[in-house]
Design a protein around this motif. Structure first.
Motif: not given
Length: 1434
Positions: A353-360, A408-411, A419-424
Motif C-alpha cells: 500500500x502506497x500513497x502520495x500527495x498529488x496537489x492541493x 485536477x489534471x488526472x491521469x 504542480x503543487x497547487x491546482x490551478x483555478x
C-alpha cells in the motif's frame, strides 16, 4: 395538450441560497446546487484548458422543504444520448441525462438536463420516512437507491450538522429505524424495498453501492464506522422484495477504534475507505481486511488541514482484480472546513500500500465568512468548489453561493512532476449577473424606482405574492421585506380599458404604480389579499391586505388607501401562515382568515368584525400544513410530533370551525391519507385547482394543483351571483355546467414558489377561447342579423355576467368582451416577448400593437413541469436565451404560444395585422436567424397541437412545423441528404427556410411509375435501419418532451407516428425511403383508435397523402379500411342509442368528411361494393347509410370523373336507400338520398330528372359504340322501367373509319327531359349527334315494362361550332369523313394503347359542361360552359 408559458418576476435583491447538496452532469458540463429552502440552481460550466465560465441559468422549483441530496440518473433506456470522446473514463454515470432531487419532506423530482423542466414529481409514502441519501446504481443508472430515516429535520438546518448527529448517537443508542427503497426514475415509483426496519448500527449517515461477490450491495454506515451491507436484488426492476432483510444483511464489526468518529465513508467496487479527523483506513470488503492507513497527525503532507469530507475521484487510472493479487489505484480528495482540499494518489499493488500527495487547493482564510460552508464535486477533469457564505451579520438568513473551478489534471502521473497547487480555471456567482441584469432591464425607467431602495440598502424579500382578484389579469405584486416594510407594485397595463364592476383597478389611479406600507418591526413572513363579500358595515374596506410578521402581530391594510385597518396581537410567536377562506365557504366564514404561528396555535379571525372568532390551540408542535375545507366546515392541521419516547410521527388534528372543538386525532399513515382526502375535496371546489385560495404568500409548491379535472369559473361574477337570494333556475344551472366545460383553466394563473419569486403562468387554450368565441360571434351575426335575434345586452339577466353569457353562447359577444380578449392577449405578449433583441420590432409592438414593456419588473422566462413544478430562468437575456439554446421543448412551446397569440390578435383586431404578422415571423424564423445556435422546435411536440380546438393554435403549430422540419428531422428518420442539408442550413444561416421545401418537391417527382419503382428498389432499408425505425415508432418509453405538455407514453408514440407520416408526405427526400411503408399501417391503427387527441390528425394525413404516398402501399386494403370505418361508426351509434353518449365532433367530421372521401376516390370500385353490401349487412336505421350518401356527395364535388364509369352503381345505391318497401331506411335516408341524387344531376349532364321528379334517366358516358344505352327509372317504385338504345342508327360504326363495334368511346354527353316529361333528348359529342325520343303519356303508363332497347324517334347531326377540333378521344362523323389524310397515325396510335389506358384518357378528357336547354316545346339549345353552341328543332 397543455401549452403554458411562464413569466418570472424577480425581486431586486438576489434570493438566498444555502447549499445543502450538489451534483454534476458530464455531458454537457452542468452543476446543480440544492438549497435549504428547497430551491435548486442550474449552473452551466463551459470549460477549456485555460479558462472556465460559470453561469447560473435557472432556478428549479419543485421542493418546499430543504434538499436532502442530489444525484444524477438516466430515466430513459435510449443509449448513446450525448456521449463525447473526451468523457472521463471509468465514470459509470457519464451518460446520465437527468437529475433526481430529494427533499426532507419526502418529495422526489426528476429534472431533465436538455429542457430543464421537471419530468416527474412525486411524494413518497409516509412509511418510507424522510429521504437523506441518494445513491444511483452504477449498473442501471435508471434506478436510484433512496435512504430514508427518522432524523429530526432541525439537524439538517444546523451549521455543524455532523456534530449534532454525533451527539444524538451518543445520547440515544437505541436501534434506529431506516428504510432503503429502489426508485425507478422513469416513473418515480418504488420498485423494490432493500431494507425496512431497525438498523443493527447507529443512525444512517453514509450510504453507497459496492460490488460484492458479483452482486451489487448497499453499504450503510453510521458515525462510528460500523457498517451494514444489504444485497440489492438482481430483479429490482421486476419489483421483487428481499424477504427478512435482517437475515440477508451483513453486519461488520467496528472498523474504527473506540471513540473515533467517522467524518466520511467512500466506496468504489469492493474498496471501502473510512476517514476520521486523524487518519484514513482502507479496507477490502470481500476480504474483510485493511490494506492500508494514512495518518494525518504530525504529517507534513496535511498537518494544517481539518478534514470534513472525502471524495473518490473518477480517473483514467484503472483498478483491476486478478485471481491472486489485487491491483488498486485510486485518486481521492480530502476536504477542509476552510474550503481547502488535498489530492492523494493511493495504490495497492502486490500487497503493498502506497500513497502520495498529488496537489492541493489552498485559499486564504480571510476570504471567507465565519459562517461559510463548502461542498466539492467532480466534473470531468475539474474539481468544483461550492462556497456558501452569509452575506452579513445584519441579515443572518441570507446566504450566497460562490463557485470556483479547479483543474485536477488526472491521469498524467506517469512519473511526471506535477504542480503543487491546482490551478483555478474560473469562478461564478449570480450576484454579478443580478447587478448587470438591473442595468439592462431598468433602462429608461427613471420614473419607476421600484426596488431601488431595496438594491441600495441590501434589503431582501422575506415573503411575496401576486394579487389576482379579478378575472382579467393580476392586479399587483406584493413583497414583504426583512426590515418589516411592505411594497405593492401594481400592474399599470390596464390604462385605457374600462374595468367592469368589482375590478380592483376601476377606482385606482393608473399613474400610481407602487405603494409602501410601514409598520411591522420584524420580517414580514406571510401575506394574503382578500376582496370583501359581506355587507359593508362602514368600517371594513372592500379590498384588504393581511400581513403576518416576526414581531408576532397581524396587520390588516386597506389596499386602496394604504392605511392600517387593524393590528391584531393574539399570537405570542412569529406568524408564519395566513390562510384565506376557500371557494364556496358559507357566510359569515367567507370573510374570515386563519393565522398560524410558531406558538403552535391556529386562530380564526373575521375581516368584517375585525376580531378573533375562534382559537384552535393545543398542537404539540408547529403545524406545517393547514388546510380549510369551507364547504364542510373543518380545518385540518398536520404536524410532526417529536417525542423522546418514540420516533417522530406525523399527527393530524381535525377541528370543527363552527364549534371550535377538536373532532379527530389521526397518527401515522392515517394522518396523511385523511389530509390528502381533505386536499382533494378542497381542490375539487377550487377555482384554479389549487388548495390555496389564490392570493396568499404560501408557497405554491406546498400543495400541488390538481389540473386533470379542473373547471374554471370567473371569480368576481360567480361571487356576485352568489350574493343573490334567488335560487338559480335549471337553465342557469345548465349554463353554469356548459361554462365550466368551455374554460377549463384560468387564462393567467399566479404562483409564488419562493420569497422574491412571482410567476405568471399563461394558458394558451384559455387565451385562445376568447378569439374563438369572437370568430363564432361574427359568423353567427352574419347568419342571425336578418332573423331579428336579440343582442347580448338585451338577453343578459341581472344575475348573470356579460362574460358568463358570452361563454354560454359564443354567438353573442359584446364590444366589452372583445376588448377584454384583446387586452388579455396584449398583457400576455408584453410579459412573454423577448424584449431587447430586435429594436425595430420592439418599437412596432409598442406603437402599433399597443404592447407595454414591463420595465417596472425584472422579467425572465420559465417552463412549467409536473404537478406545479417550475423552471425559472435567472434575470438577464443570456439566461433566457440559454433556455432557447438548450431546450427544443422550450423553443417549441414558446414559439407556439407567441405565434398563436399573434394569430389571435389578427382575428380580434384587424388593424394590427401587420405588426402581429411581423411578431409571428420573428418567432417562426427570424429568431433562429439571429441566433443560429437556438435549438429548433421539437417536431413531436408541435404535432400535439394539430388537433387543438382553436384554429389559431393549429395554424401556428403547422406553420412552425413546416419552417423547421427540414433541419429538425429526428435522427432515426433522417436520410443522408437531410443530414447534409441540415449542415448546410446551419453553416449558412442566411439561406431562406423555404428553399428545402422547393428542393425536396423537385426531387420527389419521378418521371413515371416504373422509375419510382426502380428508385424504391435501389433504396431499400437495411435490416438494421428498419429495426431502428420500428424501435423509434413503437417506443412506449416516456420521452423527455411529453411531460412538458402533460401527456403520456401513448401520446409520445402517437406523436412519433404522426411526425413520421407527415415527413413521408411533405419531405420524402429528407427521410429514409422505406419510412412510408413502415408507418402507414400504424397511422391506420391510430385512426381506428378513435382518439380525441390524434385520430383526426392521422386521418387528415392519410387523406392528404393518399394519391402521392399511401395508395401504392395500401391499395388492396382500402375496402377493408372503409369497412372498418363503417364498423366504428356503427359501434359508436349503438353506444349513442344505449348510453346517450356523443361521438367527438372533430373525429366524426374528419372520418366522414375527409378520410372516407379520399379512400373512396382511391378505390371507387371497392368503395361502391362496400356500401352496397352495407345495405344488407347493417340495420336499416344505421347511420352508415347516411354517411355513405354524404361521402358520395363529397366525391362528386371533389372528383366527379372518378365516378363517370360507375354512375349506374351510384344511382342504384341511392335508389335502394329510398326503396318504398323499406320504410325505416327510407325515413332515415330520404333527405340525404334526394340531396345526393340532385348533386349527381347537377354535376353529371348524362343523368337527368324530369321536372316533377317522377322519372330519372341515366346515359352511358363512356362505353362501347354498339352498347350505348339510356335507362329510365320510376322514382315512385325506384325500379328500372325502360331502356333506350343510343347506339343507332344501324351502320353508324362503319362511318367512323377504323372503328369497330367493340371500340370504347364517349357515348352520351347530355340528357334533358321535355317540360311535359313525355320526351327525352340526348347529345353525343362523339359524332355530334342529337337523339330524340318522343313518347306519349299513354306509352309511358300503359306499355308493359319491357327492357328491350327502344330506338330513337329522330337522329340529328350537329354542325361543328367555332373552335371545335377533333382529337384521339373526340372523333366525329364529319371529321372522319373529311380528314382522309390523317387517318393512319391516329389509328396506329389507338391500336398501341391498352384498354385501361384508353379508358383513362377518355375519363380525363370527358367534358361535363354540356347542357341541353329547352327554348320551347320543339326547340333545344346546346350549351357548353353556359355558352350557346347551337340549336336543334325537333
Amino acid at each position: 395538450m397543455k401549452c403554458r408559458s411562464v413569466a418570472c418576476l424577480w425581486s431586486r435583491a438576489p434570493p438566498s441560497h444555502r447549499v445543502t447538496a450538489t451534483a454534476a452532469l458530464t455531458n454537457p458540463p452542468t452543476l446543480y446546487t440544492g438549497g435549504s429552502d428547497g430551491s435548486i440552481i442550474w449552473w452551466n460550466i463551459s470549460s477549456s484548458e485555460s479558462n472556465s465560465e460559470v453561469k447560473p441559468i435557472a432556478m428549479l422549483c419543485g421542493h418546499a422543504a430543504p434538499i436532502a441530496d442530489l444525484a444524477v440518473c438516466d430515466p430513459t433506456t435510449v443509449s448513446g444520448n450525448g456521449v463525447t470522446p473526451d468523457c472521463v473514463e471509468g465514470d459509470p454515470f457519464v451518460n446520465c441525462s437527468a437529475l433526481i432531487s430529494a427533499g426532507t419532506d419526502g418529495v422526489l423530482c426528476v429534472w431533465s438536463r436538455n429542457s430543464g423542466h421537471c419530468r416527474r414529481r412525486r411524494k413518497l409514502s409516509p412509511w418510507v420516512g424522510s429521504p437523506s441519501i441518494l445513491s444511483t446504481l452504477p449498473s442501471e443508472p435508471r434506478y436510484v437507491c433512496v435512504g430514508c430515516s427518522y432524523i429530526e429535520s432541525h439537524c439538517l438546518d444546523t451549521v455543524d450538522g455532523a456534530e449534532s448527529l454525533s451527539d444524538t448517537d451518543v445520547q440515544n443508542r437505541k436501534p434506529s429505524r431506516c428504510t432503503v427503497v429502489v426508485v425507478d426514475t422513469y416513473t418515480l415509483t418504488i420498485v423494490h424495498t432493500v431494507f425496512h426496519g431497525n438498523l443493527s448500527i447507529g443512525y444512517l449517515k453514509f450510504m453507497g453501492v459496492v460490488q460484492l461477490e458479483d452482486q451489487e450491495s448497499l453499504l450503510m454506515a453510521d458515525s462510528y464506522g460500523r457498517l451494514q451491507v444489504v444485497p440489492v436484488s438482481e430483479n429490482a426492476e421486476k419489483g421483487e422484495d428481499v424477504s427478512e432483510t435482517s437475515q440477508s444483511s451483513i453486519v461488520s464489526r467496528n472498523w474504527l477504534n473506540e471513540g473515533e468518529i467517522a467524518v466520511s465513508v467512500i466506496t468504489r467496487g469492493n474498496l471501502v475507505a473510512l476517514f476520521t479527523k486523524c487518519r484514513g483506513v482502507f479496507w477490502l470488503l470481500n476480504r474483510g481486511e485493511a490494506i492500508g492507513e494514512i495518518s494525518f497527525v504530525d504529517n507534513s503532507l496535511c498537518s494544517d488541514f481539518h478534514f470534513t469530507e472525502a471524495i473518490l475521484l473518477y480517473s483514467s487510472i484503472s483498478a483491476t482484480e486478478g485471481d491472486k493479487d489485487v491491483t488498486l489505484s485510486e485518486t481521492f480528495v480530502l476536504l477542509d472546513d476552510s474550503g481547502s482540499a488535498v489530492l492523494f494518489d493511493m495504490s495497492y499493488i502486490g500487497g503493498e500500500f502506497t500513497y502520495k500527495k498529488r496537489a492541493e487547493i489552498v485559499t486564504a482564510s480571510d476570504q471567507h465568512s465565519e459562517k461559510s460552508s463548502f461542498c466539492f464535486v467532480q466534473l470531468r477533469q475539474n474539481l468544483i468548489r461550492v462556497e456558501t457564505s452569509c452575506c452579513g451579520t445584519e441579515q443572518p438568513f441570507q446566504w450566497r453561493p460562490y463557485i470556483t473551478v479547479w483543474a485536477l489534471r488526472l491521469g498524467n502521473g506517469d512519473g511526471k512532476e506535477l504542480q503543487p497547487q491546482c490551478k483555478m480555471l474560473g469562478e461564478g456567482s449570480y450576484i454579478a449577473n443580478w447587478n448587470s441584469s438591473h442595468s439592462v432591464d431598468l433602462k429608461g425607467t427613471a420614473e419607476n424606482d421600484l426596488g431601488s431602495s431595496v438594491s441600495d440598502s441590501g434589503q431582501c424579500v422575506s415573503s411575496s405574492m401576486v394579487i389576482s382578484e379579478n378575472m382579467y389579469v393580476p392586479y399587483a405584486v406584493v413583497h414583504g421585506f426583512f426590515s418589516g416594510e411592505i411594497e405593492i407594485a401594481k400592474f399599470d397595463f390596464l390604462q385605457g380599458l374600462d374595468s367592469p364592476a368589482l375590478s380592483p383597478r376601476s377606482d385606482t389611479d393608473p399613474l400610481v404604480s407602487k405603494q409602501h406600507l410601514l409598520g411591522h418591526t420584524g420580517p414580514v413572513l406571510c401575506l394574503a389579499a382578500h376582496h370583501m363579500l359581506g355587507a359593508a358595515n362602514g368600517r371594513s374596506p372592500s379590498h384588504v391586505l393581511i400581513s403576518g410578521s416576526m414581531d408576532c402581530t397581524i396587520r390588516i391594510w386597506d389596499l386602496e388607501s394604504g392605511n392600517v385597518v387593524m393590528i391584531m396581537h393574539h399570537h405570542v410567536a412569529p406568524v408564519r401562515q395566513i390562510i384565506l377562506a376557500p371557494a364556496r365557504t358559507e357566510t359569515p366564514w367567507s370573510d374570515c382568515f386563519l393565522s398560524v404561528g410558531d406558538d403552535s396555535c391556529v386562530a380564526l379571525s373575521s375581516l368584517e368584525t375585525l376580531r378573533v372568532e375562534r382559537m384552535f390551540p393545543g398542537h404539540p408542535n408547529y403545524p406545517e400544513k393547514v388546510v380549510w375545507d369551507g364547504a364542510r366546515g373543518y380545518i385540518a392541521c398536520l404536524f410532526r410530533s417529536l417525542s423522546r419516547k418514540s420516533d417522530p410521527i406525523d399527527v393530524l388534528y381535525i377541528w370543527d370551525v363552527k364549534t371550535g372543538a377538536r373532532e379527530r386525532v389521526l397518527r401515522g399513515a392515517a394522518s396523511h391519507s385523511m389530509f390528502d382526502h381533505f386536499c382533494a375535496g378542497i381542490s375539487e371546489k377550487s377555482y384554479s385547482g389549487s388548495i390555496l385560495n389564490g392570493n396568499t404568500s404560501v408557497s405554491s409548491l406546498l400543495f400541488p394543483a390538481n389540473e386533470e379535472r379542473k373547471q374554471f369559473y370567473l371569480k368576481n361574477y360567480e361571487r356576485k351571483a352568489s350574493l343573490s337570494t334567488s335560487k338559480p333556475s335549471a337553465s342557469q344551472e345548465t349554463t353554469r355546467e356548459e361554462s365550466s366545460r368551455a374554460i377549463r383553466y384560468p387564462p393567467i394563473k399566479c404562483a409564488c414558489p419562493f420569497p422574491g419569486l412571482s410567476t405568471l403562468i399563461f394558458d394558451l387554450s384559455s387565451l385562445a377561447d376568447y378569439c374563438q368565441a369572437h370568430e363564432d360571434s361574427d359568423m353567427h351575426k352574419m347568419v342571425g342579423e336578418s332573423s331579428g335575434k336579440p343582442t347580448a345586452q338585451q338577453k343578459t339577466s341581472k344575475n348573470q355576467s356579460p362574460v358568463q353569457e358570452t361563454v354560454d353562447n359564443p354567438a353573442e359577444i359584446s364590444p366589452m368582451d372583445k376588448e377584454i380578449g384583446e387586452y388579455l392577449i396584449r398583457f400576455s405578449l408584453s410579459f412573454l416577448h423577448l424584449w431587447g433583441i430586435d429594436s425595430e420590432l420592439d418599437q412596432m409592438l409598442t406603437a402599433h400593437l399597443k404592447l407595454k414593456r414591463p420595465e417596472s419588473f425584472i422579467v425572465a422566462s420559465g417552463l412549467q413541469g409536473d404537478k406545479g413544478s417550475l423552471t425559472l430562468a435567472f434575470p438577464g437575456l443570456n439566461a433566457t436565451l440559454e433556455l432557447w439554446k438548450s431546450s427544443s421543448e422550450f423553443s417549441a412551446l414558446r414559439s407556439v404560444m407567441m405565434v398563436s397569440l399573434a394569430e389571435c390578435m389578427i382575428s380580434l383586431s384587424h388593424p394590427t395585422a401587420t405588426a402581429s404578422s411581423t411578431l409571428a415571423a420573428f418567432y417562426t424564423r427570424d429568431l433562429a436567424n439571429k441566433y443560429p445556435d437556438v435549438k429548433p422546435p421539437l417536431l413531436q411536440l408541435l404535432v400535439t397541437f394539430w388537433q387543438e380546438r382553436s384554429e389559431q393554435v393549429c395554424m401556428a403549430a403547422r406553420s412552425i412545423f413546416h419552417h423547421t422540419a427540414s433541419f429538425a428531422i429526428p435522427r432515426p428518420l433522417c436520410s443522408d441528404f437531410a443530414s447534409e442539408h441540415a449542415k448546410l442550413v446551419r453553416s449558412l444561416s442566411e439561406i431562406n427556410l423555404h428553399e428545402p421545401e422547393a428542393l425536396s418537391s423537385e426531387e420527389e417527382r419521378p418521371t413515371n411509375s416504373l422509375e419510382s419503382e426502380h428508385v424504391h428498389e435501389a433504396q431499400r432499408l437495411s435490416q438494421a435501419e428498419e429495426s431502428e425505425l420500428l424501435s423509434w415508432l413503437e417506443s412506449f418509453e416516456m420521452q423527455d418532451w411529453i411531460s412538458c405538455v402533460g401527456g403520456t407514453s401513448q401520446d409520445a408514440m402517437a406523436a412519433h407516428i404522426i411526425v413520421a407520416a407527415a415527413l413521408s408526405i411533405w419531405y420524402p427526400s429528407l427521410v429514409k425511403p422505406g419510412l412510408a411503408m413502415l408507418v402507414v399501417h400504424k397511422l391506420l391503427n391510430l385512426v381506428m383508435a378513435m382518439s380525441e387527441k390524434y385520430s383526426s390528425t392521422a386521418a387528415e394525413l392519410l387523406s392528404e397523402g393518399m394519391e402521392t404516398t399511401w395508395k401504392l402501399l395500401i391499395g388492396s386494403d382500402i375496402p377493408r379500411i372503409v369497412s372498418d370505418i363503417f364498423f366504428q361508426i356503427e359501434c359508436v351509434s349503438s353506444s349513442v342509442r344505449a348510453q346517450e353518449a356523443v361521438l367527438s365532433s372533430p373525429i366524426k367530421e374528419t372520418l366522414v368528411e375527409i378520410l372516407l372521401p379520399s379512400l373512396a376516390m382511391a378505390d371507387v370500385i371497392g368503395f361502391l361494393s362496400i356500401i352496397e353490401s352495407q345495405i344488407w349487412s347493417t340495420a336499416s336505421d344505421s347511420p352508415v347509410h347516411v354517411v355513405s350518401l354524404r361521402t358520395l356527395i363529397r366525391i362528386i364535388r371533389a372528383s366527379p370523373r372518378n365516378l363517370v364509369l360507375h354512375l349506374e352503381k351510384v344511382v342504384n345505391f341511392v335508389l335502394q336507400t329510398m326503396d318504398p318497401g323499406n320504410t325505416v331506411m327510407r325515413k332515415t335516408c330520404l333527405q340525404t338520398s334526394m340531396a345526393t341524387l340532385k348533386e349527381v344531376v347537377r354535376v353529371f349532364p348524362m343523368v337527368i330528372l324530369n321536372d316533377s321528379s317522377t322519372r330519372l334517366a341515366i346515359g352511358d358516358a363512356i362505353t362501347e359504340i354498339s352498347g350505348a344505352s339510356i335507362r329510365i327509372y320510376d322514382m315512385q317504385s325506384m325500379t328500372k322501367i325502360r331502356v333506350l338504345d343510343a347506339s343507332g342508327p344501324p351502320g353508324l360504326p362503319n362511318l367512323l373509319r377504323g372503328s369497330s363495334e367493340s371500340a370504347v368511346t364517349t357515348a352520351i354527353s347530355a340528357l334533358s327531359f321535355s317540360h311535359d316529361g313525355e320526351g327525352l333528348v340526348a347529345f353525343s359529342e362523339n359524332g355530334l349527334m342529337i337523339r330524340w325520343w318522343s313518347l306519349g303519356s299513354v306509352w309511358w303508363e300503359k306499355l308493359s315494362r319491357s327492357l328491350t332497347p327502344v330506338q330513337c324517334t329522330k337522329l340529328i347531326f350537329m354542325h361543328p361550332w367555332d373552335g371545335f377540333s377533333s382529337n384521339s378521344s373526340r372523333t366525329s362523323v364529319i371529321s372522319s369523313i373529311t380528314s382522309h389524310d390523317e387517318e393512319t397515325p391516329l389509328q396506329e396510335t389507338s391500336k398501341n394503347i391498352s384498354h385501361a389506358e384508353r379508358l383513362k384518357q377518355l375519363v380525363q378528357h370527358l367534358d361535363l359542361s354540356y347542357r341541353l336547354v329547352w327554348a320551347n316545346e320543339r326547340k333545344v339549345v346546346l350549351t357548353r360552359h353556359n355558352v350557346e353552341l347551337g340549336t336543334c328543332l325537333l
